[in-house]
Design an enzyme around this catalytic site. Structure first.
Site, PDB file in Angstrom:
ATOM      1  N   ASP A  34      -5.545  -0.489  -2.475  1.00 31.79           N
ATOM      2  CA  ASP A  34      -6.229  -1.381  -3.394  1.00 31.79           C
ATOM      3  C   ASP A  34      -7.564  -1.856  -2.852  1.00 31.79           C
ATOM      4  O   ASP A  34      -7.837  -1.790  -1.652  1.00 31.79           O
ATOM      5  CB  ASP A  34      -5.377  -2.626  -3.647  1.00 31.79           C
ATOM      6  CG  ASP A  34      -5.365  -3.566  -2.425  1.00 31.79           C
ATOM      7  OD1 ASP A  34      -5.028  -3.086  -1.321  1.00 31.79           O
ATOM      8  OD2 ASP A  34      -5.731  -4.740  -2.572  1.00 31.79           O
ATOM      9  N   GLU A  89       3.189   3.900   6.501  1.00 30.49           N
ATOM     10  CA  GLU A  89       1.986   3.079   6.281  1.00 30.49           C
ATOM     11  C   GLU A  89       1.029   3.847   5.373  1.00 30.49           C
ATOM     12  O   GLU A  89       1.002   5.080   5.395  1.00 30.49           O
ATOM     13  CB  GLU A  89       1.368   2.792   7.663  1.00 30.49           C
ATOM     14  CG  GLU A  89      -0.013   2.181   7.702  1.00 30.49           C
ATOM     15  CD  GLU A  89      -0.099   0.742   7.253  1.00 30.49           C
ATOM     16  OE1 GLU A  89       0.451   0.435   6.177  1.00 30.49           O
ATOM     17  OE2 GLU A  89      -0.729  -0.066   7.956  1.00 30.49           O
ATOM     18  N   ASP A  90       0.253   3.133   4.576  1.00 35.35           N
ATOM     19  CA  ASP A  90      -0.698   3.833   3.706  1.00 35.35           C
ATOM     20  C   ASP A  90      -1.875   4.391   4.497  1.00 35.35           C
ATOM     21  O   ASP A  90      -2.215   5.554   4.380  1.00 35.35           O
ATOM     22  CB  ASP A  90      -1.167   2.933   2.541  1.00 35.35           C
ATOM     23  CG  ASP A  90      -1.758   1.599   3.000  1.00 35.35           C
ATOM     24  OD1 ASP A  90      -1.696   1.281   4.211  1.00 35.35           O
ATOM     25  OD2 ASP A  90      -2.279   0.863   2.142  1.00 35.35           O
ATOM     26  N   PHE A  92     -14.262   3.140   2.249  1.00 35.77           N
ATOM     27  CA  PHE A  92     -13.185   2.326   1.693  1.00 35.77           C
ATOM     28  C   PHE A  92     -12.520   3.106   0.572  1.00 35.77           C
ATOM     29  O   PHE A  92     -13.159   3.478  -0.407  1.00 35.77           O
ATOM     30  CB  PHE A  92     -13.685   0.967   1.204  1.00 35.77           C
ATOM     31  CG  PHE A  92     -12.555  -0.004   1.087  1.00 35.77           C
ATOM     32  CD1 PHE A  92     -12.085  -0.684   2.198  1.00 35.77           C
ATOM     33  CD2 PHE A  92     -11.914  -0.203  -0.135  1.00 35.77           C
ATOM     34  CE1 PHE A  92     -11.004  -1.557   2.113  1.00 35.77           C
ATOM     35  CE2 PHE A  92     -10.828  -1.064  -0.234  1.00 35.77           C
ATOM     36  CZ  PHE A  92     -10.373  -1.740   0.889  1.00 35.77           C
ATOM     37  N   ARG A 104      -4.551   0.294  -7.458  1.00 29.79           N
ATOM     38  CA  ARG A 104      -3.351   0.820  -6.778  1.00 29.79           C
ATOM     39  C   ARG A 104      -2.665   1.921  -7.578  1.00 29.79           C
ATOM     40  O   ARG A 104      -2.020   2.787  -7.021  1.00 29.79           O
ATOM     41  CB  ARG A 104      -2.314  -0.288  -6.557  1.00 29.79           C
ATOM     42  CG  ARG A 104      -2.660  -1.283  -5.484  1.00 29.79           C
ATOM     43  CD  ARG A 104      -1.411  -2.061  -5.084  1.00 29.79           C
ATOM     44  NE  ARG A 104      -1.723  -3.301  -4.377  1.00 29.79           N
ATOM     45  CZ  ARG A 104      -1.974  -3.383  -3.074  1.00 29.79           C
ATOM     46  NH1 ARG A 104      -1.953  -2.294  -2.335  1.00 29.79           N
ATOM     47  NH2 ARG A 104      -2.242  -4.539  -2.514  1.00 29.79           N
ATOM     48  N   GLY A 150       0.777  -1.241   0.000  1.00 34.09           N
ATOM     49  CA  GLY A 150       0.000   0.000   0.000  1.00 34.09           C
ATOM     50  C   GLY A 150       0.804   1.284   0.000  1.00 34.09           C
ATOM     51  O   GLY A 150       0.369   2.300  -0.523  1.00 34.09           O
ATOM     52  N   ASP A 207      -6.527   2.056   9.836  1.00 38.68           N
ATOM     53  CA  ASP A 207      -7.974   1.779   9.860  1.00 38.68           C
ATOM     54  C   ASP A 207      -8.314   1.218  11.245  1.00 38.68           C
ATOM     55  O   ASP A 207      -8.594   1.979  12.167  1.00 38.68           O
ATOM     56  CB  ASP A 207      -8.290   0.823   8.706  1.00 38.68           C
ATOM     57  CG  ASP A 207      -9.753   0.452   8.601  1.00 38.68           C
ATOM     58  OD1 ASP A 207     -10.599   1.111   9.224  1.00 38.68           O
ATOM     59  OD2 ASP A 207     -10.074  -0.511   7.875  1.00 38.68           O
ATOM     60  N   LYS A 228      -7.968   7.010   9.581  1.00 39.75           N
ATOM     61  CA  LYS A 228      -9.438   7.105   9.682  1.00 39.75           C
ATOM     62  C   LYS A 228      -9.890   7.605  11.047  1.00 39.75           C
ATOM     63  O   LYS A 228     -11.076   7.896  11.227  1.00 39.75           O
ATOM     64  CB  LYS A 228     -10.079   5.759   9.352  1.00 39.75           C
ATOM     65  CG  LYS A 228      -9.997   5.405   7.875  1.00 39.75           C
ATOM     66  CD  LYS A 228     -10.839   4.198   7.499  1.00 39.75           C
ATOM     67  CE  LYS A 228     -10.667   3.866   6.026  1.00 39.75           C
ATOM     68  NZ  LYS A 228     -11.254   2.550   5.679  1.00 39.75           N
TER      69      LYS A 228
HETATM   70  P1  IMP Z   1      -5.571  -1.748   9.867  1.00 36.34           P
HETATM   71  O1  IMP Z   1      -4.686  -2.881  10.332  1.00 36.34           O
HETATM   72  O2  IMP Z   1      -7.047  -2.103  10.010  1.00 36.34           O
HETATM   73  O3  IMP Z   1      -5.241  -0.414  10.482  1.00 36.34           O
HETATM   74  O4  IMP Z   1      -5.423  -1.600   8.329  1.00 36.34           O
HETATM   75  C1  IMP Z   1      -4.219  -1.610   7.755  1.00 36.34           C
HETATM   76  C2  IMP Z   1      -4.232  -2.044   6.309  1.00 36.34           C
HETATM   77  O5  IMP Z   1      -5.516  -2.363   5.808  1.00 36.34           O
HETATM   78  C3  IMP Z   1      -3.742  -0.907   5.463  1.00 36.34           C
HETATM   79  O6  IMP Z   1      -2.342  -0.916   5.367  1.00 36.34           O
HETATM   80  C4  IMP Z   1      -4.408  -1.184   4.142  1.00 36.34           C
HETATM   81  O7  IMP Z   1      -3.630  -2.075   3.376  1.00 36.34           O
HETATM   82  C5  IMP Z   1      -5.707  -1.860   4.507  1.00 36.34           C
HETATM   83  N1  IMP Z   1      -6.822  -0.887   4.512  1.00 36.34           N
HETATM   84  C6  IMP Z   1      -7.461  -0.365   5.568  1.00 36.34           C
HETATM   85  N2  IMP Z   1      -8.416   0.512   5.189  1.00 36.34           N
HETATM   86  C7  IMP Z   1      -8.358   0.561   3.840  1.00 36.34           C
HETATM   87  C8  IMP Z   1      -9.071   1.304   2.842  1.00 36.34           C
HETATM   88  O8  IMP Z   1      -9.973   2.136   3.100  1.00 36.34           O
HETATM   89  N3  IMP Z   1      -8.709   1.064   1.555  1.00 36.34           N
HETATM   90  C9  IMP Z   1      -7.722   0.192   1.200  1.00 36.34           C
HETATM   91  N4  IMP Z   1      -7.015  -0.507   2.103  1.00 36.34           N
HETATM   92  C10 IMP Z   1      -7.340  -0.331   3.404  1.00 36.34           C
HETATM   93 MG    MG Z   2      -4.359  -3.583   1.196  1.00 37.85          MG
END
Ligand code: IMP
Ligand code: MG
Length: 182
Positions: A168, A109-110, A161, A174, A54, A113, A141
């Site tokens: 992606d 990090e991208d 999302f 992407r 990401g 969430d 977020k």
């Molecule tokens: P987390 O562990 O829930 O904080 O999410 C981390 C990973 O989930 C990110 O590095 C993304 O790859 C993916 N992710 C979370 N939210 C989104 C979104 O809105 N779009 C795309 N990828 C997401």
């Molecule tokens: Mg992803």
């Protein structure tokens, strides 16, 4: 040039709305680069550690905006299948080759969430003895706060999302130069 072109319909899905344009992303990345450049010095031996896939475009733009000597490395951590929701299970699929010991590490990090990915990864990286460990997330977020919080955040993101600029949905989208919601 229209923002929504036929290449946004890969995977049979259209993007709904552009949330951050390419221009806005480039401006913010330049600002982050200046702030990060001011926060470290050459003796910190900065290691910019990107979480793939990401962060790949953000990493490429961010490191070019940082005016310090630095090294680049990557990790692949996976908490998602082709699903839109985290299952909380974070696996390390590829580990960085670089040693973190006594270096200033900036984890890129991208998007934050659920916070599961960084929540699980940060303690494991801390255990490797970096002199500092900070997070730069392109998007946050704000559903959870990380402990410690991300030091740099590009944008607060809507609870939708998002795809594009590295993000992606089931590997589609992407390559878009902007960030859109699905
Ligand atoms: P987390 O562990 O829930 O904080 O999410 C981390 C990973 O989930 C990110 O590095 C993304 O790859 C993916 N992710 C979370 N939210 C989104 C979104 O809105 N779009 C795309 N990828 C997401
Ligand atoms: Mg992803």
């Amino acid at each position: 040039m229209p923002l929504l072109t036929e290449d946004t319909q890969l995977g049979g899905q259209k993007v709904e709305r552009v949330v951050f344009t390419s221009e806005v992303i480039q401006q913010r990345t330049a600002e982050l680069g200046r702030e990060i450049s001011a926060a470290y010095s050459a003796s910190d031996r900065l290691l910019v550690l990107g979480l793939l896939k990401g962060s790949f475009l953000f990493m490429a733009d961010l490191v070019r905006a940082i005016q310090l000597p630095l090294h680049v490395d990557f990790m692949v951590a996976s908490s998602y299948g082709d699903d839109k929701k985290s299952n909380g299970d974070v696996r390390l699929l590829y580990d960085a080759a670089a040693s973190l010991k006594d270096r200033s590490v900036l984890l890129v990090e991208d998007i934050v969430d659920s916070g599961h990915t960084l929540g699980r990864l940060i303690p494991r990286l801390q255990a490797r003895g970096p002199s500092s460990l900070e997070v730069c997330a392109l998007l946050h977020k704000r559903l959870v706060e990380l402990e410690p919080p991300a030091r740099w955040v590009g944008f607060d993101a809507p609870n939708e999302f998002l795809v594009g600029y590295g993000l992606d949905y089931a590997e589609d989208f992407r390559h878009l130069p902007y960030i859109a919601s699905l």
